[in-house]
Design a protein around this motif. Structure first.
Motif, PDB file in Angstrom:
ATOM      1  N   PRO A   1      64.571 -46.752  89.502  1.00  0.00           N
ATOM      2  CA  PRO A   1      64.136 -46.750  90.899  1.00  0.00           C
ATOM      3  C   PRO A   1      63.966 -45.334  91.414  1.00  0.00           C
ATOM      4  O   PRO A   1      64.554 -44.389  90.893  1.00  0.00           O
ATOM      5  N   SER A   2      63.158 -45.190  92.453  1.00  0.00           N
ATOM      6  CA  SER A   2      62.979 -43.879  93.061  1.00  0.00           C
ATOM      7  C   SER A   2      64.242 -43.484  93.807  1.00  0.00           C
ATOM      8  O   SER A   2      65.043 -44.330  94.217  1.00  0.00           O
ATOM      9  N   VAL A   3      64.412 -42.199  94.009  1.00  0.00           N
ATOM     10  CA  VAL A   3      65.596 -41.697  94.703  1.00  0.00           C
ATOM     11  C   VAL A   3      65.653 -42.248  96.125  1.00  0.00           C
ATOM     12  O   VAL A   3      66.719 -42.626  96.620  1.00  0.00           O
ATOM     13  N   ASP A   4      64.497 -42.319  96.793  1.00  0.00           N
ATOM     14  CA  ASP A   4      64.463 -42.809  98.176  1.00  0.00           C
ATOM     15  C   ASP A   4      64.971 -44.241  98.278  1.00  0.00           C
ATOM     16  O   ASP A   4      65.576 -44.623  99.275  1.00  0.00           O
ATOM     17  N   ASN A   5      64.716 -45.039  97.253  1.00  0.00           N
ATOM     18  CA  ASN A   5      65.069 -46.444  97.318  1.00  0.00           C
ATOM     19  C   ASN A   5      66.506 -46.733  96.892  1.00  0.00           C
ATOM     20  O   ASN A   5      66.977 -47.863  97.017  1.00  0.00           O
ATOM     21  N   LEU A   6      67.204 -45.726  96.391  1.00  0.00           N
ATOM     22  CA  LEU A   6      68.606 -45.939  96.062  1.00  0.00           C
ATOM     23  C   LEU A   6      69.419 -46.247  97.318  1.00  0.00           C
ATOM     24  O   LEU A   6      70.455 -46.912  97.259  1.00  0.00           O
TER      25      LEU A   6
ATOM     26  N   SER B   1      73.007 -52.607 100.361  1.00  0.00           N
ATOM     27  CA  SER B   1      73.228 -53.982  99.915  1.00  0.00           C
ATOM     28  C   SER B   1      74.653 -54.223  99.436  1.00  0.00           C
ATOM     29  O   SER B   1      75.131 -55.348  99.436  1.00  0.00           O
ATOM     30  N   ALA B   2      75.325 -53.166  98.994  1.00  0.00           N
ATOM     31  CA  ALA B   2      76.687 -53.266  98.442  1.00  0.00           C
ATOM     32  C   ALA B   2      76.731 -54.097  97.171  1.00  0.00           C
ATOM     33  O   ALA B   2      77.786 -54.609  96.784  1.00  0.00           O
TER      34      ALA B   2
ATOM     35  N   LEU C   1      74.436 -42.874  94.793  1.00  0.00           N
ATOM     36  CA  LEU C   1      75.000 -44.207  95.026  1.00  0.00           C
ATOM     37  C   LEU C   1      76.240 -44.182  95.914  1.00  0.00           C
ATOM     38  O   LEU C   1      76.723 -45.235  96.340  1.00  0.00           O
ATOM     39  N   GLU C   2      76.776 -43.014  96.178  1.00  0.00           N
ATOM     40  CA  GLU C   2      77.905 -42.846  97.080  1.00  0.00           C
ATOM     41  C   GLU C   2      79.071 -43.773  96.720  1.00  0.00           C
ATOM     42  O   GLU C   2      79.673 -43.645  95.678  1.00  0.00           O
ATOM     43  N   GLU C   3      79.360 -44.779  97.585  1.00  0.00           N
ATOM     44  CA  GLU C   3      80.547 -45.620  97.411  1.00  0.00           C
ATOM     45  C   GLU C   3      80.238 -46.981  96.786  1.00  0.00           C
ATOM     46  O   GLU C   3      80.973 -47.951  96.972  1.00  0.00           O
ATOM     47  N   VAL C   4      79.155 -47.103  96.066  1.00  0.00           N
ATOM     48  CA  VAL C   4      78.785 -48.383  95.456  1.00  0.00           C
ATOM     49  C   VAL C   4      79.721 -48.690  94.287  1.00  0.00           C
ATOM     50  O   VAL C   4      79.992 -47.808  93.456  1.00  0.00           O
ATOM     51  N   PRO C   5      80.237 -49.930  94.182  1.00  0.00           N
ATOM     52  CA  PRO C   5      81.015 -50.311  92.992  1.00  0.00           C
ATOM     53  C   PRO C   5      80.151 -50.162  91.745  1.00  0.00           C
ATOM     54  O   PRO C   5      79.090 -50.774  91.649  1.00  0.00           O
TER      55      PRO C   5
END
Length: 315
Positions: free
Chosen positions: A187-192, A198-199, A223-227
């Motif tokens: 995926p593109s960086v913008d769409n991450l 969505s979590a 992705l920061e805090e994504v599991p």
């Protein structure tokens, strides 16, 4: 024509006998290629920030000929319509770089989940870049929207994009499934950012080499805090150069046991995923990833990637 003559600037080539030239029938000089590239960069800089126009962008004329165009269509995350949300219960698989092996990992996770019942696997890549084109044992035709091509592989129903047009949403007529696995490709960086919102639980895939671990670190930052769990394709014992190139987030995930090695298989390297069962070692890696994902959902283990300087717990 002698082979040594091919490549002379301005030379005419017979395109009916293998020549690969622009429409005016001559080879481009280095200066003309540089001009075209500079024109493309100028057009890209001229676009408004955040623009997502899918219209072809004109490039400066090459050698006085007609204006060339290149399609800069911006795909939404996983190439699905931007308004199509990702469910928090889904398992998303994404590549940290091209050729990482996300489709193989997605199939391994889906096959492992299929032991508990029906599984839905959605591949969002353009048909020309599909990694699961041969993974179905039987083809079932189109879904009711006509935008997705459906296949069956044991307990796993596989939906792949059917054409060039970006689908307006996720596949229709989906039956109840114990798990939905979405192969997002690269995926593109913008769409991450949509994935973060969505979590949804996420597996990031890379290769066990220096570029791979450096690029996966960039993805983990986004992705920061994504599991999250990480699947690394390669040998279980990493070369010293790879270990030395680990970033802080990947290093913490590896220490916490959230990095799973997916062994390379010679047959898959040649054929890609097919309708045949996956090699046992690859399947077992998929089962390990599924275990981490299930544990993250139940709260038994924290797979969150914490920013440097923050405290996180792992049980």
């Amino acid at each position: 024509m002698k082979l040594c003559e091919i490549g002379v600037t301005g030379q005419k080539i017979d395109v009916f006998n293998g020549g690969d030239v622009p429409p005016d029938g001559r080879l481009l000089s280095v200066a003309e290629l540089q001009q075209a590239y500079r024109g493309l960069l100028q057009n890209l800089r001229a676009r408004p920030a955040g623009s997502a126009s899918a219209e072809p962008v004109p490039i400066a004329p090459v050698g006085g000929g007609a204006v060339a165009t290149i399609n800069l269509e911006e795909t939404a995350i996983g190439s699905a319509e931007a308004s199509a949300d990702i469910d928090a219960d889904w398992i998303t698989i994404m590549a940290a770089h091209a050729g990482a092996g996300a489709s193989t990992v997605a199939l391994a996770v889906a096959d492992a989940a299929a032991a508990a019942g029906a599984v839905h696997l959605v591949e969002t890549a353009h048909p020309a870049r599909s990694g699961l084109v041969a993974a179905s044992r039987s083809e079932l035709g189109m879904d009711s929207s006509g935008a997705w091509r459906r296949g069956l592989r044991g307990n796993v129903t596989i939906d792949r994009r059917a054409g060039d047009r970006t689908p307006d949403g996720w596949p229709a007529d989906r039956a109840a499934a114990v798990a939905t696995v979405v192969d997002l490709g690269l995926p593109s960086v913008d769409n991450l950012a949509r994935l973060v919102t969505s979590a949804a639980r996420c597996v990031v895939v890379c290769r066990a080499n220096v570029p791979g671990v450096r690029l996966v670190e960039q993805t983990l930052d986004a992705l920061e805090e994504v599991p999250v769990a990480v699947a690394v394709l390669g040998a279980k014992r990493w070369p010293g150069e790879v270990t030395a190139s680990l970033g802080p987030r990947l290093r913490r995930l590896r220490a916490a046991g959230h990095v799973v090695t997916v062994p390379l298989d010679r047959r898959i390297e040649v054929t890609g995923p097919t309708h045949s069962p996956l090699p046992k070692a690859v399947f077992m890696a998929g089962r390990s990833l599924l275990g981490l994902i299930d544990a993250a959902r139940s709260g038994e283990v924290t797979t969150t990637v914490h920013a440097p300087g923050t405290k996180g717990t792992t049980r």
